[in-house]
Design a protein around this motif. Structure first.
Motif, PDB file in Angstrom:
ATOM      1  N   LEU A 195       7.188   1.266 -13.230  1.00  0.00           N
ATOM      2  CA  LEU A 195       7.506   0.586 -11.974  1.00  0.00           C
ATOM      3  C   LEU A 195       6.228   0.166 -11.252  1.00  0.00           C
ATOM      4  O   LEU A 195       6.136  -0.948 -10.735  1.00  0.00           O
ATOM      5  CB  LEU A 195       8.357   1.494 -11.095  1.00  0.00           C
ATOM      6  N   LEU A 196       5.232   1.030 -11.236  1.00  0.00           N
ATOM      7  CA  LEU A 196       3.951   0.710 -10.605  1.00  0.00           C
ATOM      8  C   LEU A 196       3.277  -0.469 -11.303  1.00  0.00           C
ATOM      9  O   LEU A 196       2.808  -1.407 -10.642  1.00  0.00           O
ATOM     10  CB  LEU A 196       3.037   1.929 -10.628  1.00  0.00           C
ATOM     11  N   VAL A 197       3.245  -0.436 -12.614  1.00  0.00           N
ATOM     12  CA  VAL A 197       2.643  -1.543 -13.376  1.00  0.00           C
ATOM     13  C   VAL A 197       3.373  -2.843 -13.074  1.00  0.00           C
ATOM     14  O   VAL A 197       2.752  -3.876 -12.804  1.00  0.00           O
ATOM     15  CB  VAL A 197       2.662  -1.232 -14.892  1.00  0.00           C
ATOM     16  N   GLN A 198       4.695  -2.794 -13.087  1.00  0.00           N
ATOM     17  CA  GLN A 198       5.483  -4.009 -12.843  1.00  0.00           C
ATOM     18  C   GLN A 198       5.282  -4.513 -11.416  1.00  0.00           C
ATOM     19  O   GLN A 198       5.189  -5.718 -11.188  1.00  0.00           O
ATOM     20  CB  GLN A 198       6.959  -3.743 -13.131  1.00  0.00           C
ATOM     21  N   LEU A 199       5.207  -3.608 -10.457  1.00  0.00           N
ATOM     22  CA  LEU A 199       4.972  -3.990  -9.064  1.00  0.00           C
ATOM     23  C   LEU A 199       3.635  -4.705  -8.921  1.00  0.00           C
ATOM     24  O   LEU A 199       3.552  -5.786  -8.313  1.00  0.00           O
ATOM     25  CB  LEU A 199       5.002  -2.749  -8.161  1.00  0.00           C
TER      26      LEU A 199
ATOM     27  N   ALA B 197       0.824  -1.207   0.000  1.00  0.00           N
ATOM     28  CA  ALA B 197       0.000   0.000   0.000  1.00  0.00           C
ATOM     29  C   ALA B 197       0.863   1.263   0.000  1.00  0.00           C
ATOM     30  O   ALA B 197       0.575   2.222  -0.727  1.00  0.00           O
ATOM     31  CB  ALA B 197      -0.944  -0.007   1.201  1.00  0.00           C
ATOM     32  N   VAL B 198       1.923   1.255   0.785  1.00  0.00           N
ATOM     33  CA  VAL B 198       2.830   2.419   0.826  1.00  0.00           C
ATOM     34  C   VAL B 198       3.534   2.572  -0.524  1.00  0.00           C
ATOM     35  O   VAL B 198       3.631   3.686  -1.071  1.00  0.00           O
ATOM     36  CB  VAL B 198       3.852   2.283   1.978  1.00  0.00           C
ATOM     37  N   GLN B 199       4.016   1.467  -1.085  1.00  0.00           N
ATOM     38  CA  GLN B 199       4.694   1.531  -2.379  1.00  0.00           C
ATOM     39  C   GLN B 199       3.767   2.089  -3.457  1.00  0.00           C
ATOM     40  O   GLN B 199       4.157   2.970  -4.218  1.00  0.00           O
ATOM     41  CB  GLN B 199       5.174   0.142  -2.804  1.00  0.00           C
ATOM     42  N   VAL B 200       2.549   1.565  -3.524  1.00  0.00           N
ATOM     43  CA  VAL B 200       1.593   2.006  -4.540  1.00  0.00           C
ATOM     44  C   VAL B 200       1.266   3.486  -4.352  1.00  0.00           C
ATOM     45  O   VAL B 200       1.233   4.261  -5.314  1.00  0.00           O
ATOM     46  CB  VAL B 200       0.322   1.125  -4.518  1.00  0.00           C
ATOM     47  N   THR B 201       1.051   3.901  -3.116  1.00  0.00           N
ATOM     48  CA  THR B 201       0.726   5.297  -2.832  1.00  0.00           C
ATOM     49  C   THR B 201       1.860   6.224  -3.262  1.00  0.00           C
ATOM     50  O   THR B 201       1.626   7.240  -3.924  1.00  0.00           O
ATOM     51  CB  THR B 201       0.429   5.488  -1.328  1.00  0.00           C
ATOM     52  N   VAL B 202       3.083   5.886  -2.901  1.00  0.00           N
ATOM     53  CA  VAL B 202       4.236   6.721  -3.261  1.00  0.00           C
ATOM     54  C   VAL B 202       4.404   6.774  -4.777  1.00  0.00           C
ATOM     55  O   VAL B 202       4.634   7.848  -5.357  1.00  0.00           O
ATOM     56  CB  VAL B 202       5.526   6.216  -2.570  1.00  0.00           C
ATOM     57  N   LEU B 203       4.270   5.635  -5.445  1.00  0.00           N
ATOM     58  CA  LEU B 203       4.437   5.617  -6.901  1.00  0.00           C
ATOM     59  C   LEU B 203       3.337   6.423  -7.598  1.00  0.00           C
ATOM     60  O   LEU B 203       3.617   7.153  -8.560  1.00  0.00           O
ATOM     61  CB  LEU B 203       4.474   4.179  -7.416  1.00  0.00           C
ATOM     62  N   ILE B 204       2.105   6.314  -7.129  1.00  0.00           N
ATOM     63  CA  ILE B 204       1.015   7.108  -7.713  1.00  0.00           C
ATOM     64  C   ILE B 204       1.285   8.597  -7.522  1.00  0.00           C
ATOM     65  O   ILE B 204       1.110   9.401  -8.446  1.00  0.00           O
ATOM     66  CB  ILE B 204      -0.354   6.701  -7.127  1.00  0.00           C
ATOM     67  N   LEU B 205       1.728   8.978  -6.324  1.00  0.00           N
ATOM     68  CA  LEU B 205       2.064  10.385  -6.081  1.00  0.00           C
ATOM     69  C   LEU B 205       3.185  10.860  -7.002  1.00  0.00           C
ATOM     70  O   LEU B 205       3.127  11.968  -7.548  1.00  0.00           O
ATOM     71  CB  LEU B 205       2.470  10.590  -4.624  1.00  0.00           C
ATOM     72  N   LEU B 206       4.208  10.033  -7.199  1.00  0.00           N
ATOM     73  CA  LEU B 206       5.305  10.411  -8.089  1.00  0.00           C
ATOM     74  C   LEU B 206       4.840  10.556  -9.534  1.00  0.00           C
ATOM     75  O   LEU B 206       5.283  11.465 -10.250  1.00  0.00           O
ATOM     76  CB  LEU B 206       6.446   9.399  -7.993  1.00  0.00           C
ATOM     77  N   VAL B 207       3.941   9.685  -9.961  1.00  0.00           N
ATOM     78  CA  VAL B 207       3.418   9.779 -11.330  1.00  0.00           C
ATOM     79  C   VAL B 207       2.589  11.056 -11.486  1.00  0.00           C
ATOM     80  O   VAL B 207       2.799  11.832 -12.428  1.00  0.00           O
ATOM     81  CB  VAL B 207       2.569   8.538 -11.698  1.00  0.00           C
ATOM     82  N   VAL B 208       1.685  11.295 -10.551  1.00  0.00           N
ATOM     83  CA  VAL B 208       0.793  12.460 -10.657  1.00  0.00           C
ATOM     84  C   VAL B 208       1.573  13.765 -10.529  1.00  0.00           C
ATOM     85  O   VAL B 208       1.435  14.671 -11.363  1.00  0.00           O
ATOM     86  CB  VAL B 208      -0.325  12.369  -9.595  1.00  0.00           C
ATOM     87  N   LEU B 209       2.402  13.882  -9.495  1.00  0.00           N
ATOM     88  CA  LEU B 209       3.157  15.120  -9.294  1.00  0.00           C
ATOM     89  C   LEU B 209       4.209  15.317 -10.388  1.00  0.00           C
ATOM     90  O   LEU B 209       4.455  16.446 -10.819  1.00  0.00           O
ATOM     91  CB  LEU B 209       3.800  15.127  -7.910  1.00  0.00           C
ATOM     92  N   GLY B 210       4.801  14.225 -10.843  1.00  0.00           N
ATOM     93  CA  GLY B 210       5.758  14.323 -11.945  1.00  0.00           C
ATOM     94  C   GLY B 210       5.088  14.797 -13.221  1.00  0.00           C
ATOM     95  O   GLY B 210       5.636  15.622 -13.962  1.00  0.00           O
TER      96      GLY B 210
END
Length: 158
Positions: A144-148, A98-111
């Motif tokens: 990375l999110l897709v692969q995870l 859950a933490v990994q997915v949340t951080v990756l989603i934030l990085l995708v959106v903010l990026g």
């Protein structure tokens, strides 16, 4: 959906990641060698070689992250997990996901938000939009999110 098509998709993402990262590594090494030869054999330099080296390295790292994820090559601190009872281990594993997915989603959106405002800005030597360079973060983190997630689904579907 069965695990087999998802495994094929995961392998496809891993292959895409490896091909892109390998190509970028070749570009990076070739560019650096070119700059060294120009500087030390001919006593001159070209400004764009530094930008190509930097930007290809950024994209290389972001593209390679998905491949590393699929192979389990990312660093893991696994001191507590194996010592926990099975139920607690599953709970901790779910929280980590859950933490990994949340951080990756934030990085995708903010990026992506960061990229959106940089299409009119140009790099100094190459003159390409800065958005091309900055896109490495949201694209790499999305891969990375897709692969995870694919790795987790195919693991659980065994």
């Amino acid at each position: 959906m069965t695990a087999f098509p998802l495994r094929r998709l995961a392998r496809g993402v891993e292959t895409l990641s490896a091909v892109v990262a390998s190509s970028l590594l070749l570009i990076n090494v070739g560019d650096v060698l070119f700059a060294v030869v120009l500087r030390y054999l001919f006593g001159s330099s070209v400004a764009w070689t530094e930008e190509v080296a930097r930007y290809s390295l950024i994209w290389l790292v972001m593209a390679g992250a998905a491949g590393a994820q699929s192979r389990g090559d990312h660093m893991v601190l696994d001191l507590l997990g194996p010592r926990l009872p099975r139920r607690a281990r599953r709970t901790v594993r779910g929280l980590v996901l859950a933490v990994q997915v949340t951080v990756l989603i934030l990085l995708v959106v903010l990026g992506a938000k960061n990229v959106a405002g940089t299409w009119t800005m140009k790099t100094m030597a190459l003159g390409i939009p800065k958005a091309v360079v900055l896109s490495a973060l949201p694209v790499g983190m999305a891969l990375l999110l897709v692969q995870l997630l694919l790795g987790r689904v195919t693991e659980d579907g065994r």
